[in-house]
Design a protein around this motif. Sequence first.
Motif, PDB file in Angstrom:
ATOM      1  N   ILE A  99     -72.053  67.873  43.187  1.00 51.74           N
ATOM      2  CA  ILE A  99     -73.000  67.473  44.226  1.00 51.74           C
ATOM      3  C   ILE A  99     -74.061  68.558  44.401  1.00 51.74           C
ATOM      4  CG2 ILE A  99     -73.231  67.096  46.723  1.00 51.74           C
ATOM      5  CD1 ILE A  99     -70.614  65.583  46.637  1.00 51.74           C
ATOM      6  N   ALA A 100     -73.577  69.803  44.477  1.00 54.48           N
ATOM      7  CA  ALA A 100     -74.528  70.915  44.634  1.00 54.48           C
ATOM      8  C   ALA A 100     -75.493  70.944  43.447  1.00 54.48           C
ATOM      9  CB  ALA A 100     -73.766  72.224  44.766  1.00 54.48           C
ATOM     10  N   ASP A 101     -74.963  70.704  42.246  1.00 55.45           N
ATOM     11  CA  ASP A 101     -75.842  70.696  41.064  1.00 55.45           C
ATOM     12  C   ASP A 101     -76.889  69.600  41.170  1.00 55.45           C
ATOM     13  OD1 ASP A 101     -74.305  72.709  40.128  1.00 55.45           O
ATOM     14  OD2 ASP A 101     -73.150  71.482  38.696  1.00 55.45           O
ATOM     15  N   LYS A 102     -76.427  68.450  41.631  1.00 61.14           N
ATOM     16  CA  LYS A 102     -77.342  67.309  41.740  1.00 61.14           C
ATOM     17  C   LYS A 102     -78.468  67.619  42.736  1.00 61.14           C
ATOM     18  CE  LYS A 102     -78.579  63.217  40.675  1.00 61.14           C
ATOM     19  NZ  LYS A 102     -78.824  62.771  39.298  1.00 61.14           N
ATOM     20  N   VAL A 103     -78.099  68.258  43.824  1.00 60.96           N
ATOM     21  CA  VAL A 103     -79.122  68.603  44.817  1.00 60.96           C
ATOM     22  C   VAL A 103     -80.177  69.505  44.182  1.00 60.96           C
ATOM     23  CG1 VAL A 103     -79.567  69.756  47.020  1.00 60.96           C
ATOM     24  CG2 VAL A 103     -77.544  68.313  46.762  1.00 60.96           C
ATOM     25  N   LYS A 104     -79.707  70.508  43.421  1.00 59.70           N
ATOM     26  CA  LYS A 104     -80.668  71.417  42.761  1.00 59.70           C
ATOM     27  C   LYS A 104     -81.584  70.657  41.810  1.00 59.70           C
ATOM     28  CE  LYS A 104     -78.349  75.811  42.796  1.00 59.70           C
ATOM     29  NZ  LYS A 104     -76.981  75.920  42.223  1.00 59.70           N
ATOM     30  N   VAL A 106     -82.436  67.493  41.832  1.00 56.89           N
ATOM     31  CA  VAL A 106     -83.392  66.639  42.541  1.00 56.89           C
ATOM     32  C   VAL A 106     -84.471  67.481  43.224  1.00 56.89           C
ATOM     33  CG1 VAL A 106     -83.606  65.041  44.501  1.00 56.89           C
ATOM     34  CG2 VAL A 106     -81.792  64.720  42.822  1.00 56.89           C
ATOM     35  N   GLU A 107     -84.066  68.611  43.721  1.00 52.43           N
ATOM     36  CA  GLU A 107     -85.023  69.526  44.361  1.00 52.43           C
ATOM     37  C   GLU A 107     -86.116  69.918  43.367  1.00 52.43           C
ATOM     38  OE1 GLU A 107     -84.417  73.280  47.376  1.00 52.43           O
ATOM     39  OE2 GLU A 107     -83.057  73.033  45.696  1.00 52.43           O
ATOM     40  N   GLU A 108     -85.693  70.230  42.150  1.00 53.00           N
ATOM     41  CA  GLU A 108     -86.684  70.594  41.128  1.00 53.00           C
ATOM     42  C   GLU A 108     -87.598  69.422  40.806  1.00 53.00           C
ATOM     43  OE1 GLU A 108     -84.757  72.434  37.722  1.00 53.00           O
ATOM     44  OE2 GLU A 108     -84.014  73.970  39.112  1.00 53.00           O
ATOM     45  N   GLN A 109     -86.968  68.281  40.677  1.00 47.71           N
ATOM     46  CA  GLN A 109     -87.740  67.076  40.355  1.00 47.71           C
ATOM     47  C   GLN A 109     -88.763  66.751  41.459  1.00 47.71           C
ATOM     48  OE1 GLN A 109     -85.105  63.686  40.053  1.00 47.71           O
ATOM     49  NE2 GLN A 109     -86.843  62.298  40.264  1.00 47.71           N
ATOM     50  N   PHE A 110     -88.356  66.897  42.711  1.00 49.99           N
ATOM     51  CA  PHE A 110     -89.243  66.572  43.838  1.00 49.99           C
ATOM     52  C   PHE A 110     -90.267  67.687  44.105  1.00 49.99           C
ATOM     53  CE2 PHE A 110     -86.187  63.603  46.436  1.00 49.99           C
ATOM     54  CZ  PHE A 110     -86.191  62.702  45.380  1.00 49.99           C
ATOM     55  N   GLY A 111     -89.927  68.891  43.683  1.00 46.65           N
ATOM     56  CA  GLY A 111     -90.787  70.024  44.030  1.00 46.65           C
ATOM     57  C   GLY A 111     -90.676  70.413  45.490  1.00 46.65           C
ATOM     58  N   GLU A 112     -89.629  69.969  46.139  1.00 45.73           N
ATOM     59  CA  GLU A 112     -89.369  70.367  47.533  1.00 45.73           C
ATOM     60  C   GLU A 112     -87.899  70.079  47.847  1.00 45.73           C
ATOM     61  OE1 GLU A 112     -90.835  67.613  50.681  1.00 45.73           O
ATOM     62  OE2 GLU A 112     -91.739  66.485  49.022  1.00 45.73           O
ATOM     63  N   HIS A 113     -87.422  70.713  48.918  1.00 34.02           N
ATOM     64  CA  HIS A 113     -86.024  70.479  49.287  1.00 34.02           C
ATOM     65  C   HIS A 113     -85.925  69.189  50.089  1.00 34.02           C
ATOM     66  CE1 HIS A 113     -81.869  71.413  49.975  1.00 34.02           C
ATOM     67  NE2 HIS A 113     -82.031  71.195  51.270  1.00 34.02           N
ATOM     68  N   PRO A 114     -85.157  68.212  49.579  1.00 31.46           N
ATOM     69  CA  PRO A 114     -85.077  66.940  50.302  1.00 31.46           C
ATOM     70  C   PRO A 114     -84.063  67.006  51.442  1.00 31.46           C
ATOM     71  CG  PRO A 114     -83.759  66.833  48.310  1.00 31.46           C
ATOM     72  CD  PRO A 114     -84.340  68.215  48.346  1.00 31.46           C
ATOM     73  N   ASN A 115     -84.177  66.074  52.358  1.00 30.75           N
ATOM     74  CA  ASN A 115     -83.062  65.841  53.271  1.00 30.75           C
ATOM     75  C   ASN A 115     -81.896  65.344  52.435  1.00 30.75           C
ATOM     76  OD1 ASN A 115     -84.410  66.472  55.593  1.00 30.75           O
ATOM     77  ND2 ASN A 115     -84.946  64.351  56.086  1.00 30.75           N
ATOM     78  N   VAL A 116     -80.734  65.847  52.721  1.00 34.15           N
ATOM     79  CA  VAL A 116     -79.557  65.404  51.970  1.00 34.15           C
ATOM     80  C   VAL A 116     -78.630  64.659  52.933  1.00 34.15           C
ATOM     81  CG1 VAL A 116     -77.606  66.115  50.546  1.00 34.15           C
ATOM     82  CG2 VAL A 116     -79.756  67.386  50.442  1.00 34.15           C
ATOM     83  N   ILE A 117     -78.359  63.405  52.619  1.00 34.71           N
ATOM     84  CA  ILE A 117     -77.524  62.583  53.498  1.00 34.71           C
ATOM     85  C   ILE A 117     -76.257  62.172  52.755  1.00 34.71           C
ATOM     86  CG2 ILE A 117     -77.410  60.402  54.788  1.00 34.71           C
ATOM     87  CD1 ILE A 117     -80.522  60.584  54.955  1.00 34.71           C
ATOM     88  N   PHE A 118     -75.138  62.392  53.391  1.00 35.65           N
ATOM     89  CA  PHE A 118     -73.863  61.939  52.821  1.00 35.65           C
ATOM     90  C   PHE A 118     -73.372  60.746  53.625  1.00 35.65           C
ATOM     91  CE2 PHE A 118     -74.019  66.483  51.851  1.00 35.65           C
ATOM     92  CZ  PHE A 118     -73.905  66.426  50.462  1.00 35.65           C
ATOM     93  N   TYR A 119     -73.295  59.612  52.984  1.00 35.19           N
ATOM     94  CA  TYR A 119     -72.829  58.410  53.663  1.00 35.19           C
ATOM     95  C   TYR A 119     -71.383  58.167  53.240  1.00 35.19           C
ATOM     96  CZ  TYR A 119     -73.388  54.002  56.116  1.00 35.19           C
ATOM     97  OH  TYR A 119     -73.289  52.976  57.027  1.00 35.19           O
ATOM     98  N   LEU A 120     -70.470  58.218  54.211  1.00 37.07           N
ATOM     99  CA  LEU A 120     -69.049  58.048  53.879  1.00 37.07           C
ATOM    100  C   LEU A 120     -68.646  56.574  54.028  1.00 37.07           C
ATOM    101  CD1 LEU A 120     -69.232  61.050  53.841  1.00 37.07           C
ATOM    102  CD2 LEU A 120     -67.280  61.222  55.350  1.00 37.07           C
ATOM    103  N   ALA A 121     -68.900  55.813  52.968  1.00 31.01           N
ATOM    104  CA  ALA A 121     -68.540  54.389  52.996  1.00 31.01           C
ATOM    105  C   ALA A 121     -67.154  54.230  52.372  1.00 31.01           C
ATOM    106  CB  ALA A 121     -69.583  53.574  52.241  1.00 31.01           C
TER     107      ALA A 121
END
Length: 495
Positions: A99-104, A106-121
């Motif tokens: 998950i941490a890797d994925k955040v990194k 996506v952050e690179e792809q977006f060029g900014e730090h996104p809001n990160v939401i965890f939905y526990l379904a």
Amino acid sequence: TRPPATLLFIFGGSGDLNQRKLSPALYNLFLDGWMPEKFAIVGLGRTAYSDEKFRKHLYDGIQEFSRRKGEQNGHWKEFSQHVGYLQMDGEDEAAYSKIADKVKEVEEQFGEHPNVIFYLAVAPQLVPDIAVKLGKLNLCKDTIYTRIVVEKPFGHDLKSAHELNALLTSMFAEDQIYRIDHYLGKETVQNILALRFANALFEPIWNRNYIDHIQITNAETVGVEGRGGYYEQSGALRDMVQNHILQLICMIAMDAPVNFEANEIRNKKVDVLNALRKITRDEVHAYAVRGQYSEGWMKGDKVKGYRQEEKVAPQSPTETFAAIKFYIDNWRWQDVPIYVRTGKHLHDKTTIITVQFKQAPHYAFPPEAAETWRPNRLTISIQPKTDIRLRFQAKRPGQTMTLSPVDMIFNYEDAYDGHEPEAYETLLLDVMEGNPTQFMRADQVESAWKVVMPIIEAWEQRPPVDFPNYSPGSWGPEDAEALIARDGRNWVTLP
Ligand code: BG6
């Protein structure tokens, strides 16, 4: 304006809730131009899926469950490019580094730090473990960017809800936690605040001086629909009353908020929950009725009794129906009963709230004028019908003074042409925008449990002797009629 860049992880990505509700909601938000300009959705789960297969799975859900189906001129294709899948075992702590890797990434792809939401379904028993493992990730310490969404049931009783709150708040700040009650996302429920507090007309008479009583009917025609395993642990009281119905009572009974700040609104609701009368276990029989459906017929189809449903015990004491008389002990509502009833396999699918006013204080008309002299009544239809009607007396045209009740109706379909968003659309947008107003704060959840605990305990102590006690397609057990008839009143149903 659209919400900021968002990365949404959905635990239980391959599950039912995502396929039926979350993905259709996100897709509809996308079609309506409400998704962030930069967003990524990642389904998490144990099942193996390629991104392509996962998208197909969600697309099938859109076709079956969404208010808008299909490609929509290539929009699905565009939307689905934002959707991916990450296979991981939620119980395996090491897997959380993915998950941490994925955040990194996506952050690179977006060029900014996104809001990160965890939905526990996911199933409720998995929530604590996932929350703890997530909480250990550094990114969850970021109280501005990171949020966690938790579905109902929120606890099984007051004690377990309290423990779950303690656990979640030890890992996350309260502002990061979004406890969903999907009824609060319904258009017609949110409109209750507009009706009451955007008009000068209703609030002055919205109290014990003018209101005789309030009713809420929340009826479903479906049975437990293969959810016997869950429902056996729950029953109507936990499944519907502790959350959805108490929230409806809050909306109807709360005092006027000073502003629309999340905590201001929630404080006003908590006041209602705290004022709801806590009956003792010995009094429960005078306030609450339970029921369970037998086998029978619904609109020509044979249906099983609850005790014959899959994963249900043959002698199950679980209630599929509950009717309760509540009182709110405060200046506004003292002595005004609030009757609620909810159940499965009832006559109609309908959720309505009726506010019944007192009789006019003096009757000046000749006695023969009104064979059917009825008190004023405001009926708020939450679903599937969506309207608000006010009943009053009118003179029937003609040469005699004859009175009869008529309705003044506001109907969504006639008043607005667009389609109303679904509850999950509204609530997911709120999470992305960081607006917790329509979510349950920790103390709200616990106050709600305190209201129903005496009933739960009394019912557990005294197993039902008359189950099953209502036929499918009826309005529930006879005792529910008696509960309200004793007070000289009767349940209201729409024509
Ligand atoms: C859910 C309950 O929370 O609400 C279900 O678990 C119930 O048992 C459902 O059927 C009703 O929701 P709605 O939006 O169809 O009224």
